[in-house]
Write an enzyme that holds these catalytic residues in place. Sequence first.
Site, short mmCIF file in Angstrom:
data_model
loop_
_atom_site.label_atom_id
_atom_site.label_comp_id
_atom_site.label_asym_id
_atom_site.label_seq_id
_atom_site.Cartn_x
_atom_site.Cartn_y
_atom_site.Cartn_z
N SER A 294 0.86 -1.18 0.00
CA SER A 294 0.00 0.00 0.00
C SER A 294 0.90 1.23 0.00
O SER A 294 2.11 1.13 0.26
CB SER A 294 -0.85 -0.03 1.28
N TYR B 119 -3.13 -1.05 10.03
CA TYR B 119 -3.05 -1.24 8.58
C TYR B 119 -1.64 -0.88 8.09
O TYR B 119 -1.01 -1.65 7.34
CB TYR B 119 -4.10 -0.38 7.89
P1 NDP Z 1 -11.82 -4.97 -1.46
O1 NDP Z 1 -12.48 -4.70 -0.15
O2 NDP Z 1 -12.51 -4.67 -2.72
O3 NDP Z 1 -11.26 -6.45 -1.52
C1 NDP Z 1 -10.73 -7.11 -0.41
C2 NDP Z 1 -10.72 -8.58 -0.72
O4 NDP Z 1 -10.16 -9.30 0.36
C3 NDP Z 1 -12.10 -9.13 -0.96
O5 NDP Z 1 -12.04 -9.97 -2.09
C4 NDP Z 1 -12.39 -9.93 0.30
O6 NDP Z 1 -13.24 -11.03 -0.03
C5 NDP Z 1 -10.98 -10.40 0.67
N1 NDP Z 1 -10.83 -10.72 2.09
C6 NDP Z 1 -10.89 -9.90 3.16
N2 NDP Z 1 -10.69 -10.56 4.30
C7 NDP Z 1 -10.49 -11.87 3.95
C8 NDP Z 1 -10.25 -13.06 4.68
N3 NDP Z 1 -10.15 -13.07 6.02
N4 NDP Z 1 -10.11 -14.21 4.00
C9 NDP Z 1 -10.20 -14.23 2.64
N5 NDP Z 1 -10.43 -13.14 1.91
C10 NDP Z 1 -10.57 -11.97 2.54
O7 NDP Z 1 -10.46 -4.10 -1.35
P2 NDP Z 1 -9.30 -3.74 -2.38
O8 NDP Z 1 -9.46 -4.44 -3.65
O9 NDP Z 1 -9.17 -2.29 -2.34
O10 NDP Z 1 -8.06 -4.34 -1.58
C11 NDP Z 1 -7.26 -5.41 -2.04
C12 NDP Z 1 -5.88 -5.27 -1.44
O11 NDP Z 1 -5.29 -4.07 -1.91
C13 NDP Z 1 -5.88 -5.18 0.09
O12 NDP Z 1 -4.75 -5.87 0.58
C14 NDP Z 1 -5.73 -3.70 0.33
O13 NDP Z 1 -5.14 -3.43 1.56
C15 NDP Z 1 -4.83 -3.32 -0.82
N6 NDP Z 1 -4.82 -1.91 -1.15
C16 NDP Z 1 -5.94 -1.27 -1.62
C17 NDP Z 1 -5.88 0.05 -1.94
C18 NDP Z 1 -7.03 0.81 -2.50
O14 NDP Z 1 -6.92 2.03 -2.70
N7 NDP Z 1 -8.15 0.19 -2.79
C19 NDP Z 1 -4.66 0.83 -1.78
C20 NDP Z 1 -3.56 0.07 -1.29
C21 NDP Z 1 -3.65 -1.24 -0.99
P3 NDP Z 1 -14.41 -11.58 0.97
O15 NDP Z 1 -15.08 -10.37 1.52
O16 NDP Z 1 -15.25 -12.44 0.11
O17 NDP Z 1 -13.67 -12.37 2.00
#
Ligand code: NDP
Length: 255
Positions: free
Chosen positions: A145, A158
Amino acid sequence: MSKAFDLSGRVAVVTGGNGGIGLGMATGLAQAGAAVLVAGRNAAKNAAAVKTLEALGAKAAAAEADVTVQAECRALMDAALARFGRLDVLVNNAGINIRKQPQDYSLEEWKSVLDTNLTSAFLCSQAAYPAMLKAGGGKIINIGSMLSIFGAAFAGPYGASKGGMVQLTKSLACAWAKDNIQVNAVLPGWIDTELTRAARKEVSGLHERVLARTPAGRWGDPADFGGIAVFLASSASDFLNGSAIPVDGGYSSLA
Ligand code: NDP
């Protein structure tokens, strides 16, 4: 497409691949020829992601898994092996955030963010290692991130998890280079997903601050992550190991 970027015959597991950045990466991998298994807790989102990937002509599957649970991380890799017969690429993308001032977090909240964002990457990488050894090598892509680099008042756990992700990447890269496994991190800028839709509601002025500070002049889109996923999953990146690459529209370059 150059052969260097061809993923035909390769198998990828993407945690959190059922939406947002994970699905953006899964889509890129599928378009480059990989079979993709997406993992998440939400069965409906998993099923929809499989449909999206299959509509591209790709082989796709989903597994319902909570990546904070070691046995479920192992089961995930077993599911990929059972379905597709090998494992070449792991994207550790699952992540959450809980936004508060540092003094207001409970221990459970701290652990929940660290377990989901960082410990899961360690557990999934451990679980994937034997299959990658068997395949003669592999690629691990860890999602960091901007908070791997910068601080934010509302993101203590985070930021700690995402800083840790970069250091975990370097350690795994050093340990497993001898096995022809390359481990790199991607540091997304501000991307329009469910995660940041919540952030924009909770942190006043965030949307405008990000726009003003991002040289590209826009928020990122999950589709912006297909290219970097293919690069880091393919032989095009075979001499890249332990790096952390910002994909941020220039956000981290602006003083
Ligand atoms: P979303 O909330 O769209 O996606 C998060 C994903 O993680 C979902 O598919 C969710 O699926 C899955 N998830 C969460 N907890 C669990 C768990 N315990 N077990 C399995 N799956 C899990 O967020 P983003 O696409 O934005 O985030 C994706 C990654 O990118 C993260 O690591 C985030 O920190 C990182 N990121 C995002 C940024 C942004 O601006 N969006 C910036 C920097 C980093 P489900 O709910 O079905 O479990």
